[in-house]
Design a protein around this motif. Structure first.
Motif, PDB file in Angstrom:
ATOM      1  N   ARG A   1      -0.065 -41.646  46.711  1.00 36.23           N
ATOM      2  CA  ARG A   1      -1.486 -42.009  46.629  1.00 36.23           C
ATOM      3  C   ARG A   1      -2.273 -40.934  45.887  1.00 36.23           C
ATOM      4  N   CYS A   2      -1.971 -39.692  46.182  1.00 35.63           N
ATOM      5  CA  CYS A   2      -2.673 -38.590  45.521  1.00 35.63           C
ATOM      6  C   CYS A   2      -2.382 -38.569  44.023  1.00 35.63           C
ATOM      7  N   ALA A   3      -1.141 -38.812  43.656  1.00 36.48           N
ATOM      8  CA  ALA A   3      -0.769 -38.798  42.239  1.00 36.48           C
ATOM      9  C   ALA A   3      -1.469 -39.909  41.476  1.00 36.48           C
ATOM     10  N   LEU A   4      -1.524 -41.090  42.063  1.00 35.61           N
ATOM     11  CA  LEU A   4      -2.199 -42.212  41.401  1.00 35.61           C
ATOM     12  C   LEU A   4      -3.705 -41.961  41.308  1.00 35.61           C
ATOM     13  N   SER A   5      -4.278 -41.396  42.351  1.00 35.58           N
ATOM     14  CA  SER A   5      -5.708 -41.055  42.314  1.00 35.58           C
ATOM     15  C   SER A   5      -5.976 -39.985  41.265  1.00 35.58           C
ATOM     16  N   ALA A   6      -5.047 -39.041  41.129  1.00 35.08           N
ATOM     17  CA  ALA A   6      -5.186 -38.005  40.107  1.00 35.08           C
ATOM     18  C   ALA A   6      -5.196 -38.621  38.720  1.00 35.08           C
ATOM     19  N   GLY A   7      -4.332 -39.605  38.508  1.00 34.99           N
ATOM     20  CA  GLY A   7      -4.294 -40.286  37.220  1.00 34.99           C
ATOM     21  C   GLY A   7      -5.611 -40.965  36.891  1.00 34.99           C
ATOM     22  N   LYS A   8      -6.226 -41.576  37.890  1.00 36.58           N
ATOM     23  CA  LYS A   8      -7.516 -42.239  37.677  1.00 36.58           C
ATOM     24  C   LYS A   8      -8.615 -41.222  37.363  1.00 36.58           C
ATOM     25  N   LEU A   9      -8.583 -40.095  38.068  1.00 36.97           N
ATOM     26  CA  LEU A   9      -9.586 -39.053  37.826  1.00 36.97           C
ATOM     27  C   LEU A   9      -9.435 -38.490  36.414  1.00 36.97           C
ATOM     28  N   ILE A  10      -8.199 -38.280  35.977  1.00 31.03           N
ATOM     29  CA  ILE A  10      -7.963 -37.784  34.614  1.00 31.03           C
ATOM     30  C   ILE A  10      -8.541 -38.755  33.595  1.00 31.03           C
TER      31      ILE A  10
ATOM     32  N   ILE B   1      -1.841 -30.811  36.218  1.00 31.30           N
ATOM     33  CA  ILE B   1      -1.464 -31.313  34.890  1.00 31.30           C
ATOM     34  C   ILE B   1      -0.363 -30.396  34.366  1.00 31.30           C
ATOM     35  N   ASP B   2       0.862 -30.852  34.464  1.00 30.73           N
ATOM     36  CA  ASP B   2       1.953 -30.105  33.856  1.00 30.73           C
ATOM     37  C   ASP B   2       2.041 -30.540  32.403  1.00 30.73           C
ATOM     38  N   GLY B   3       2.056 -29.557  31.504  1.00 31.48           N
ATOM     39  CA  GLY B   3       1.988 -29.872  30.080  1.00 31.48           C
ATOM     40  C   GLY B   3       0.550 -29.855  29.587  1.00 31.48           C
ATOM     41  N   THR B   4      -0.218 -28.847  30.037  1.00 30.87           N
ATOM     42  CA  THR B   4      -1.636 -28.788  29.676  1.00 30.87           C
ATOM     43  C   THR B   4      -1.837 -28.689  28.171  1.00 30.87           C
ATOM     44  N   THR B   5      -0.969 -27.954  27.478  1.00 35.88           N
ATOM     45  CA  THR B   5      -1.110 -27.843  26.021  1.00 35.88           C
ATOM     46  C   THR B   5      -0.958 -29.208  25.358  1.00 35.88           C
ATOM     47  N   ASN B   6       0.009 -30.001  25.830  1.00 35.28           N
ATOM     48  CA  ASN B   6       0.157 -31.369  25.314  1.00 35.28           C
ATOM     49  C   ASN B   6      -1.089 -32.190  25.626  1.00 35.28           C
ATOM     50  N   PHE B   7      -1.596 -32.000  26.841  1.00 37.95           N
ATOM     51  CA  PHE B   7      -2.793 -32.724  27.273  1.00 37.95           C
ATOM     52  C   PHE B   7      -3.977 -32.429  26.363  1.00 37.95           C
ATOM     53  N   VAL B   8      -4.154 -31.146  26.038  1.00 40.91           N
ATOM     54  CA  VAL B   8      -5.281 -30.736  25.199  1.00 40.91           C
ATOM     55  C   VAL B   8      -5.131 -31.268  23.775  1.00 40.91           C
ATOM     56  N   HIS B   9      -3.934 -31.156  23.209  1.00 41.45           N
ATOM     57  CA  HIS B   9      -3.725 -31.499  21.804  1.00 41.45           C
ATOM     58  C   HIS B   9      -3.422 -32.971  21.569  1.00 41.45           C
ATOM     59  N   GLN B  10      -2.722 -33.607  22.509  1.00 42.22           N
ATOM     60  CA  GLN B  10      -2.194 -34.948  22.264  1.00 42.22           C
ATOM     61  C   GLN B  10      -2.757 -36.030  23.167  1.00 42.22           C
ATOM     62  N   ARG B  11      -3.256 -35.628  24.332  1.00 44.41           N
ATOM     63  CA  ARG B  11      -3.679 -36.577  25.365  1.00 44.41           C
ATOM     64  C   ARG B  11      -2.507 -37.432  25.855  1.00 44.41           C
ATOM     65  N   GLN B  12      -1.301 -36.919  25.725  1.00 44.33           N
ATOM     66  CA  GLN B  12      -0.104 -37.577  26.241  1.00 44.33           C
ATOM     67  C   GLN B  12       0.979 -36.520  26.456  1.00 44.33           C
TER      68      GLN B  12
ATOM     69  N   VAL C   1       6.942 -36.294  43.852  1.00 45.87           N
ATOM     70  CA  VAL C   1       6.319 -37.330  43.022  1.00 45.87           C
ATOM     71  C   VAL C   1       5.947 -36.732  41.671  1.00 45.87           C
ATOM     72  N   VAL C   2       6.319 -37.400  40.598  1.00 43.92           N
ATOM     73  CA  VAL C   2       5.903 -37.038  39.249  1.00 43.92           C
ATOM     74  C   VAL C   2       5.296 -38.282  38.612  1.00 43.92           C
ATOM     75  N   TYR C   3       4.035 -38.170  38.182  1.00 42.32           N
ATOM     76  CA  TYR C   3       3.323 -39.333  37.645  1.00 42.32           C
ATOM     77  C   TYR C   3       2.859 -39.071  36.227  1.00 42.32           C
ATOM     78  N   ASP C   4       3.224 -39.974  35.332  1.00 42.95           N
ATOM     79  CA  ASP C   4       2.788 -39.938  33.932  1.00 42.95           C
ATOM     80  C   ASP C   4       1.686 -40.979  33.759  1.00 42.95           C
ATOM     81  N   PRO C   5       0.420 -40.539  33.742  1.00 44.42           N
ATOM     82  CA  PRO C   5      -0.689 -41.506  33.673  1.00 44.42           C
ATOM     83  C   PRO C   5      -0.722 -42.310  32.379  1.00 44.42           C
ATOM     84  N   THR C   6      -0.302 -41.714  31.263  1.00 42.12           N
ATOM     85  CA  THR C   6      -0.416 -42.419  29.983  1.00 42.12           C
ATOM     86  C   THR C   6       0.564 -43.584  29.900  1.00 42.12           C
TER      87      THR C   6
END
Length: 258
Positions: free
Chosen positions: A5-14, A81-92, A110-115
Protein backbone atom coordinates in the motif's frame (compact mmCIF):
# COMPACT_ATOMS: atom_id res chain seq x y z
CA UNK A 1 0.19 -5.74 3.02
CA UNK A 2 1.25 -2.37 4.39
CA UNK A 3 4.43 -2.24 2.32
CA UNK A 4 2.50 -2.71 -0.92
CA UNK A 5 0.00 0.00 0.00
CA UNK A 6 2.81 2.39 0.86
CA UNK A 7 4.63 1.70 -2.40
CA UNK A 8 1.52 2.31 -4.50
CA UNK A 9 0.75 5.50 -2.56
CA UNK A 10 4.35 6.60 -3.12
CA UNK A 11 3.88 6.12 -6.85
CA UNK A 12 0.80 8.33 -6.82
CA UNK A 13 2.59 11.03 -4.84
CA UNK A 14 5.51 10.98 -7.29
CA UNK A 15 3.10 11.39 -10.22
CA UNK A 16 1.37 14.32 -8.50
CA UNK A 17 4.64 16.07 -7.67
CA UNK A 18 6.05 15.68 -11.17
CA UNK A 19 3.46 18.16 -12.37
CA UNK A 20 5.67 20.82 -10.78
CA UNK A 21 9.36 21.61 -11.44
CA UNK A 22 11.80 19.40 -9.54
CA UNK A 23 13.87 20.85 -6.74
CA UNK A 24 17.22 19.08 -7.13
CA UNK A 25 20.01 19.27 -4.53
CA UNK A 26 23.46 17.74 -4.09
CA UNK A 27 24.28 15.51 -1.14
CA UNK A 28 27.95 14.48 -1.27
CA UNK A 29 28.73 15.32 -4.91
CA UNK A 30 27.23 16.42 -8.21
CA UNK A 31 26.37 12.79 -8.96
CA UNK A 32 24.77 12.15 -5.55
CA UNK A 33 21.39 13.81 -5.93
CA UNK A 34 18.30 14.23 -3.83
CA UNK A 35 15.03 15.91 -4.79
CA UNK A 36 12.09 17.33 -2.94
CA UNK A 37 10.18 14.27 -4.18
CA UNK A 38 12.58 11.84 -2.47
CA UNK A 39 12.03 13.55 0.85
CA UNK A 40 8.27 13.90 0.48
CA UNK A 41 7.88 10.24 -0.46
CA UNK A 42 10.05 9.03 2.41
CA UNK A 43 8.10 11.18 4.89
CA UNK A 44 4.78 9.88 3.57
CA UNK A 45 5.88 6.25 3.91
CA UNK A 46 7.24 6.89 7.41
CA UNK A 47 3.95 8.47 8.48
CA UNK A 48 1.95 5.50 7.15
CA UNK A 49 4.17 2.97 8.93
CA UNK A 50 4.08 4.84 12.24
CA UNK A 51 0.27 4.95 12.11
CA UNK A 52 0.26 1.16 12.30
CA UNK A 53 3.57 0.38 14.01
CA UNK A 54 4.71 3.35 16.11
CA UNK A 55 7.33 1.23 17.91
CA UNK A 56 9.16 0.06 14.78
CA UNK A 57 12.50 1.41 13.61
CA UNK A 58 12.92 3.05 10.20
CA UNK A 59 16.09 3.25 8.15
CA UNK A 60 15.54 5.53 5.16
CA UNK A 61 17.96 6.83 2.56
CA UNK A 62 17.18 10.45 3.38
CA UNK A 63 17.57 9.89 7.11
CA UNK A 64 14.37 11.66 8.11
CA UNK A 65 14.14 9.46 11.22
CA UNK A 66 17.11 8.74 13.46
CA UNK A 67 17.44 4.97 13.83
CA UNK A 68 20.00 2.61 15.32
CA UNK A 69 18.82 -0.68 13.74
CA UNK A 70 20.26 -2.89 16.49
CA UNK A 71 17.91 -1.28 19.02
CA UNK A 72 14.72 -2.41 17.26
CA UNK A 73 13.28 -5.89 16.75
CA UNK A 74 11.58 -4.72 13.55
CA UNK A 75 13.19 -2.26 11.15
CA UNK A 76 11.75 -0.88 7.91
CA UNK A 77 14.17 0.02 5.14
CA UNK A 78 12.98 2.67 2.71
CA UNK A 79 14.48 3.96 -0.51
CA UNK A 80 11.88 6.51 -1.63
CA UNK A 81 13.39 6.83 -5.11
CA UNK A 82 16.15 4.43 -6.02
CA UNK A 83 17.79 5.71 -9.18
CA UNK A 84 17.41 9.41 -8.40
CA UNK A 85 19.79 10.41 -11.21
CA UNK A 86 17.61 8.52 -13.70
CA UNK A 87 14.56 10.15 -12.14
CA UNK A 88 16.02 13.63 -12.57
CA UNK A 89 17.29 13.14 -16.13
CA UNK A 90 14.83 10.64 -17.62
CA UNK A 91 11.71 10.51 -15.46
CA UNK A 92 11.96 6.72 -15.78
CA UNK A 93 14.18 3.80 -14.71
CA UNK A 94 13.67 4.45 -11.00
CA UNK A 95 11.65 2.72 -8.31
CA UNK A 96 10.36 2.76 -4.74
CA UNK A 97 11.82 0.12 -2.42
CA UNK A 98 10.30 -0.83 0.94
CA UNK A 99 11.29 -3.75 3.17
CA UNK A 100 10.50 -4.94 6.70
CA UNK A 101 13.15 -6.80 8.71
CA UNK A 102 12.48 -8.69 11.94
CA UNK A 103 15.51 -9.54 14.06
CA UNK A 104 17.77 -8.92 11.09
CA UNK A 105 15.83 -11.10 8.63
CA UNK A 106 13.87 -9.61 5.74
CA UNK A 107 10.26 -10.75 6.00
CA UNK A 108 8.60 -8.46 3.43
CA UNK A 109 10.02 -6.81 0.34
CA UNK A 110 8.37 -4.55 -2.25
CA UNK A 111 9.88 -2.85 -5.30
CA UNK A 112 7.54 -0.63 -7.33
CA UNK A 113 8.23 0.91 -10.74
CA UNK A 114 5.63 3.70 -11.11
CA UNK A 115 6.37 4.41 -14.78
CA UNK A 116 5.61 0.82 -15.80
CA UNK A 117 3.13 0.21 -12.97
CA UNK A 118 5.01 -2.95 -12.00
CA UNK A 119 4.85 -4.05 -8.38
CA UNK A 120 7.30 -6.78 -7.39
CA UNK A 121 6.72 -8.17 -3.91
CA UNK A 122 7.46 -11.11 -1.66
CA UNK A 123 6.85 -12.39 1.85
CA UNK A 124 9.37 -14.83 3.29
CA UNK A 125 8.40 -18.36 2.35
CA UNK A 126 5.60 -17.24 0.04
CA UNK A 127 7.35 -16.81 -3.31
CA UNK A 128 7.63 -13.70 -5.48
CA UNK A 129 4.88 -11.92 -7.39
CA UNK A 130 4.58 -9.28 -10.08
CA UNK A 131 1.20 -7.51 -9.95
CA UNK A 132 -0.32 -10.60 -8.23
CA UNK A 133 1.08 -13.05 -10.81
CA UNK A 134 3.63 -15.54 -9.41
CA UNK A 135 7.09 -15.51 -10.99
CA UNK A 136 9.39 -18.43 -11.67
CA UNK A 137 12.98 -18.28 -12.88
CA UNK A 138 14.31 -20.77 -15.42
CA UNK A 139 17.15 -22.71 -13.82
CA UNK A 140 18.86 -24.00 -16.98
CA UNK A 141 20.56 -20.72 -17.85
CA UNK A 142 24.07 -20.89 -19.33
CA UNK A 143 26.69 -18.14 -19.22
CA UNK A 144 26.66 -17.70 -22.98
CA UNK A 145 22.95 -16.85 -22.70
CA UNK A 146 23.25 -14.59 -19.66
CA UNK A 147 22.33 -10.92 -19.53
CA UNK A 148 24.22 -9.26 -16.69
CA UNK A 149 23.87 -5.87 -15.04
CA UNK A 150 26.66 -4.27 -13.02
CA UNK A 151 28.04 -1.02 -11.61
CA UNK A 152 31.63 -2.30 -11.48
CA UNK A 153 32.89 -0.30 -14.46
CA UNK A 154 33.11 3.16 -12.87
CA UNK A 155 33.64 2.25 -9.21
CA UNK A 156 37.05 3.42 -7.91
CA UNK A 157 37.47 0.50 -5.51
CA UNK A 158 36.61 -1.95 -8.29
CA UNK A 159 39.23 -0.32 -10.50
CA UNK A 160 41.88 -0.68 -7.80
CA UNK A 161 41.21 -4.33 -6.94
CA UNK A 162 40.77 -5.54 -10.51
CA UNK A 163 37.02 -6.11 -10.47
CA UNK A 164 36.41 -3.46 -13.13
CA UNK A 165 38.77 -5.27 -15.50
CA UNK A 166 37.10 -8.58 -14.67
CA UNK A 167 33.73 -7.08 -15.54
CA UNK A 168 35.05 -6.21 -18.98
CA UNK A 169 36.28 -9.78 -19.48
CA UNK A 170 33.01 -11.12 -18.13
CA UNK A 171 31.16 -9.23 -20.85
CA UNK A 172 32.79 -11.53 -23.40
CA UNK A 173 31.54 -14.62 -21.57
CA UNK A 174 27.93 -13.45 -21.43
CA UNK A 175 25.34 -12.53 -24.02
CA UNK A 176 25.38 -8.93 -22.89
CA UNK A 177 25.99 -6.43 -20.09
CA UNK A 178 23.68 -3.61 -19.07
CA UNK A 179 24.01 -0.63 -16.73
CA UNK A 180 20.68 0.63 -15.36
CA UNK A 181 21.77 2.61 -12.31
CA UNK A 182 18.89 1.48 -10.11
CA UNK A 183 19.95 -1.39 -7.83
CA UNK A 184 16.58 -2.29 -6.31
CA UNK A 185 14.98 -2.67 -9.73
CA UNK A 186 17.96 -4.61 -11.06
CA UNK A 187 17.61 -7.08 -8.19
CA UNK A 188 13.90 -7.37 -8.97
CA UNK A 189 14.79 -8.07 -12.59
CA UNK A 190 17.12 -10.90 -11.53
CA UNK A 191 14.28 -12.34 -9.48
CA UNK A 192 11.95 -12.02 -12.47
CA UNK A 193 14.42 -13.56 -14.93
CA UNK A 194 14.79 -10.37 -16.96
CA UNK A 195 18.43 -10.25 -15.87
CA UNK A 196 20.50 -13.30 -15.04
CA UNK A 197 22.89 -11.56 -12.66
CA UNK A 198 23.52 -8.26 -10.92
CA UNK A 199 26.91 -7.33 -9.47
CA UNK A 200 27.69 -4.28 -7.34
CA UNK A 201 30.85 -3.42 -5.35
CA UNK A 202 28.85 -1.46 -2.76
CA UNK A 203 25.19 -0.97 -1.88
CA UNK A 204 23.60 0.64 1.14
CA UNK A 205 21.09 -1.28 3.25
CA UNK A 206 18.11 0.53 1.74
CA UNK A 207 19.34 -0.14 -1.81
CA UNK A 208 19.10 -3.90 -1.38
CA UNK A 209 16.61 -3.99 1.49
CA UNK A 210 13.68 -5.37 -0.50
CA UNK A 211 15.54 -6.74 -3.51
CA UNK A 212 17.43 -9.39 -1.55
CA UNK A 213 14.17 -11.07 -0.49
CA UNK A 214 12.81 -10.95 -4.04
CA UNK A 215 15.96 -12.72 -5.24
CA UNK A 216 15.83 -15.31 -2.46
CA UNK A 217 12.14 -16.08 -2.98
CA UNK A 218 12.65 -16.50 -6.72
CA UNK A 219 15.11 -19.33 -6.12
CA UNK A 220 18.09 -17.28 -7.29
CA UNK A 221 21.18 -16.80 -5.11
CA UNK A 222 22.46 -13.64 -3.47
CA UNK A 223 25.56 -12.94 -1.37
CA UNK A 224 28.50 -10.60 -1.15
CA UNK A 225 30.96 -10.75 -4.06
CA UNK A 226 33.13 -12.91 -1.78
CA UNK A 227 30.30 -15.40 -1.32
CA UNK A 228 29.48 -14.41 2.26
CA UNK A 229 26.01 -13.88 3.70
CA UNK A 230 24.76 -10.33 3.27
CA UNK A 231 24.99 -8.29 6.49
CA UNK A 232 22.03 -6.59 8.10
CA UNK A 233 21.78 -2.80 7.83
CA UNK A 234 25.33 -2.34 6.53
CA UNK A 235 26.89 -1.28 3.25
CA UNK A 236 28.06 -4.32 1.29
CA UNK A 237 29.02 -5.71 -2.09
CA UNK A 238 26.38 -7.81 -3.84
CA UNK A 239 26.29 -10.72 -6.25
CA UNK A 240 22.80 -11.88 -7.23
CA UNK A 241 22.43 -14.50 -9.93
CA UNK A 242 20.48 -17.30 -11.52
CA UNK A 243 21.41 -20.45 -9.53
CA UNK A 244 22.87 -22.11 -12.62
CA UNK A 245 25.54 -19.44 -13.16
CA UNK A 246 26.09 -18.20 -9.59
CA UNK A 247 29.00 -20.53 -8.81
CA UNK A 248 30.80 -19.61 -12.03
CA UNK A 249 30.40 -15.90 -11.35
CA UNK A 250 31.55 -16.25 -7.74
CA UNK A 251 34.70 -18.08 -8.77
CA UNK A 252 35.34 -15.70 -11.66
CA UNK A 253 35.03 -12.62 -9.47
CA UNK A 254 37.05 -13.88 -6.49
CA UNK A 255 39.94 -15.60 -8.29
CA UNK A 256 43.11 -13.54 -7.87
CA UNK A 257 41.16 -10.53 -6.56
CA UNK A 258 43.15 -8.53 -4.02
Amino acid sequence: MLARRCALSAGKLIEEMLVHPLEVMYKTSSSDLVTSVDRAVEQMVIDEIFKVYPDHGILGEEGLVACEPSKFETVWMIDPIDGTTNFVHQRQNYCVSIAAYHRGVCEVGVVYDPTRQELFYAERGGGIFLNDAPLRVKRNKEMKEALISTSLFWNRRAMKNGLSEKAQRLAHRARGVRIYGVAALELAYVAAGRLDAYISPGLNAWDLGAGRLLVEESGCKISTIEGKELPFAERTSVLAANPNIYDFLLEFLTEYTV
